[in-house]
Design an enzyme around this catalytic site. Structure first.
Site, PDB file in Angstrom:
ATOM      1  N   CYS A 114       0.988  -0.901  -0.090  1.00  0.00           N
ATOM      2  CA  CYS A 114       0.008  -0.179   0.136  1.00  0.00           C
ATOM      3  C   CYS A 114       0.840   1.075  -0.475  1.00  0.00           C
ATOM      4  CB  CYS A 114      -1.002   0.143   1.459  1.00  0.00           C
ATOM      5  SG  CYS A 114      -2.252  -1.325   0.944  1.00  0.00           S
ATOM      6  N   HIS A 251      -3.377   7.723   1.949  1.00  0.00           N
ATOM      7  CA  HIS A 251      -3.437   6.656   1.283  1.00  0.00           C
ATOM      8  C   HIS A 251      -5.356   6.054   2.023  1.00  0.00           C
ATOM      9  CE1 HIS A 251      -4.035   2.458   0.957  1.00  0.00           C
ATOM     10  NE2 HIS A 251      -3.761   1.622   1.932  1.00  0.00           N
ATOM     11  N   ASN A 281     -10.331   0.298  -0.609  1.00  0.00           N
ATOM     12  CA  ASN A 281      -7.992   0.281   0.146  1.00  0.00           C
ATOM     13  C   ASN A 281      -7.989  -0.821  -1.854  1.00  0.00           C
ATOM     14  OD1 ASN A 281      -6.267  -0.443   0.885  1.00  0.00           O
ATOM     15  ND2 ASN A 281      -5.897  -1.198   2.197  1.00  0.00           N
TER      16      ASN A 281
END
Ligand code: UT7
Length: 324
Positions: A114, A251, A281
Site C-alpha cells: 500500500c 492512502h 482500499n
C-alpha cells in the site's frame, strides 16, 4: 540551480463493475452498516474477468499523458507500483511501456504494497534529480480482488481494484520550499511486522498466488502512529510545517485512520482528500486515484502544497511533499 520533479499530468481508471457493501451480505456475515462504521467504505470497483492490472495501468497512464499534453515517446522511465502483477515477470511497467509505444528508456515495478506509490514517487524523484530520466510516468495499479479470501469477512469487504498515474518532469528550481515539484520524501520499513499483513502464497513458497491475511487491529495501531510521523518528517525535510499544507492526499484504507492522522498532523479534514468511500482500499493505486479524482473535482490550485502518506504490508510506510 536545483532540479525538481514537477507534476505535469494526473489520470486514473476504475473498472466498470461497482460492488456495493450490501452485496457482501450474501456470502459473509457482515452488513453495510458495519463496513461503513468501521472503515468508511461504501462501495468499490472490481475488475472484470480477464481484465488485468496492466489493462488498468495503461488506461490510467493514457489519461495522465493526455492531462500532461504529452505522448509516450516523450517518457524516459515507467514505474508501476503494484503487488498484483499480471504475471510473476516481466514487470507490469514493461507491458505499459510497450502498450504506449515507448521503445527507449526503462521500465520497472516497485513492490511496497500500500506504500508502493509513495516509494515509486521517491524512486522517480531520485532518477530525475540524478539526471537519469527527464520525464517519468509513475503508476499505482492493483487488482486486489484477485487475492481476496472470500470467506474472510475481516478482509474481503475492504479492498478494491483501480489505477492512478502521474507524469513527473525535470524542472529548474531554486532549492527552496517555494519551488514547484517534489520537495521531500521519507521512506521507512520494518520487516519485524511482516506477519501483520501478507499474502500466504508466492512463487518460491507455494507456487501459487495466495490470499491476503491481515491483523487489522494491529495494522490500524501502527498506521495511526506512523503516518503522522512520516508526514511530519517529510515536511520538516522540506523546511515546511502542517500549516503550509493545502491538501493531504492519504492512502485510502480506512476513514478512521485518515481522520486520526489528520488530527495528529494538525490539519483539518476540509484539507484532506477522501475517496475511500467510493474505492475501498486499492493499495498502491489509492493515492494516485485520490489525486486524480480531487484534480478532476477542481480541488487543486497552482502552488498548492500536497502531502501524500501511506502505510502497508512489510510494514512499509512513507510520505511525499509536493508543490503543484
Ligand atoms: O492498506 C494497508 C493498511 N491496512 C489498513 O490500514 C487496515 C487497518 N485496519 C482497519 O482498517 C481496521 O482494523 C478494520 C476495518 C480492518 C477492522 O476494524 P476494527 O475496528 O479494528 O474491528 P475489529 O477487527 O476489532 O473487529 C471488531 C468486531 C469483531 O468481532 P468481536 O471479536 O468483537 O466479536 C470482528 O469479528 O467486528 C467483527 N468483524 C466484522 N463484523 C461484521 C470483523 N469484520 C467484520 C465484518 N462484518 N466485515
Amino acid at each position: 540551480m536545483t532540479v525538481r520533479a514537477a507534476l505535469r499530468g494526473i489520470g486514473h481508471y476504475l473498472p466498470e463493475r461497482i460492488v456495493e457493501n450490501s452485496e457482501f451480505e450474501a456470502w459473509v456475515d457482515t452488513s453495510d452498516e458495519w463496513i461503513r462504521a468501521r472503515s468508511g467504505i461504501e462501495r468499490r470497483h472490481f475488475a472484470a474477468d480477464g481484465e488485468l492490472t496492466s489493462d488498468l495501468a495503461i488506461k490510467a497512464a493514457e489519461a495522465a499523458l493526455s492531462d500532461a499534453g504529452m505522448t509516450g515517446d516523450q517518457i524516459d522511465a515507467v514505474i508501476v507500483a503494484t503487488s498484483t502483477p499480471d504475471t510473476t515477470f516481466p514487470a507490469v511497467a514493461t507491458i505499459v511501456q510497450s502498450a504506449l509505444g515507448i521503445t527507449k528508456g526503462f521500465a520497472f515495478d516497485v513492490q511496497a504494497v500500500c506504500a508502493g506509490f509513495v516509494f515509486a514517487m521517491a524512486n522517480a524523484d531520485a532518477l530525475i534529480l540524478s539526471g537519469q530520466a527527464k520525464r517519468v510516468l509513475v503508476i499505482g495499479a492493483e487488482t486486489f480482488s484477485r487475492i481476496m479470501n472470500w470467506q474472510d469477512r475481516t478482509t474481503c469487504v475492504l479492498f478494491g481494484d483501480g489505477a492512478g498515474a502521474v507524469v513527473l518532469e525535470a524542472q529548474e528550481g531554486t532549492g527552496g520550499p517555494e519551488d514547484a515539484g517534489i520537495l521531500a520524501t521519507d521512506l521507512n520499513s520494518d520487516g519485524r511486522y511482516r506477519d501483520l499483513l501478507y499474502v500466504d502464497g508466492g512463487v518460491s513458497s507455494t507456487q501459487s498466488a495466495g490470499v491476503l491475511v491481515m491483523q487489522g487491529k494491529e495494522v490500524f495501531r501502527h498506521a495511526v502512529e506512523k503516518l503522522a510521523q512520516t508526514a511530519d518528517t517529510a515536511l520538516e525535510k522540506a523546511g515546511l510545517t502542517a500549516d503550509d499544507v493545502a491538501w493531504v492526499v492519504p492512502h485510502q484504507a480506512n476513514s478512521r485512520i485518515i481522520t486520526k492522522t489528520a488530527q495528529k498532523m494538525g490539519v483539518p479534514m476540509e484539507r484532506v482528500v477522501l475517496t475511500v468511500q467510493n474505492h475501498g482500499n486499492t493499495s498502491a493505486a489509492s493515492i494516485p486515484l485520490a489525486l486524480s479524482v480531487a484534480n478532476e473535482g477542481g480541488k487543486f490550485a497552482p502552488g498548492d502544497l500536497l502531502v501524500m502518506e501511506a502505510i502497508g504490508g512489510g510494514l512499509a510506510w512513507g510520505a511525499v511533499v509536493l508543490r503543484l
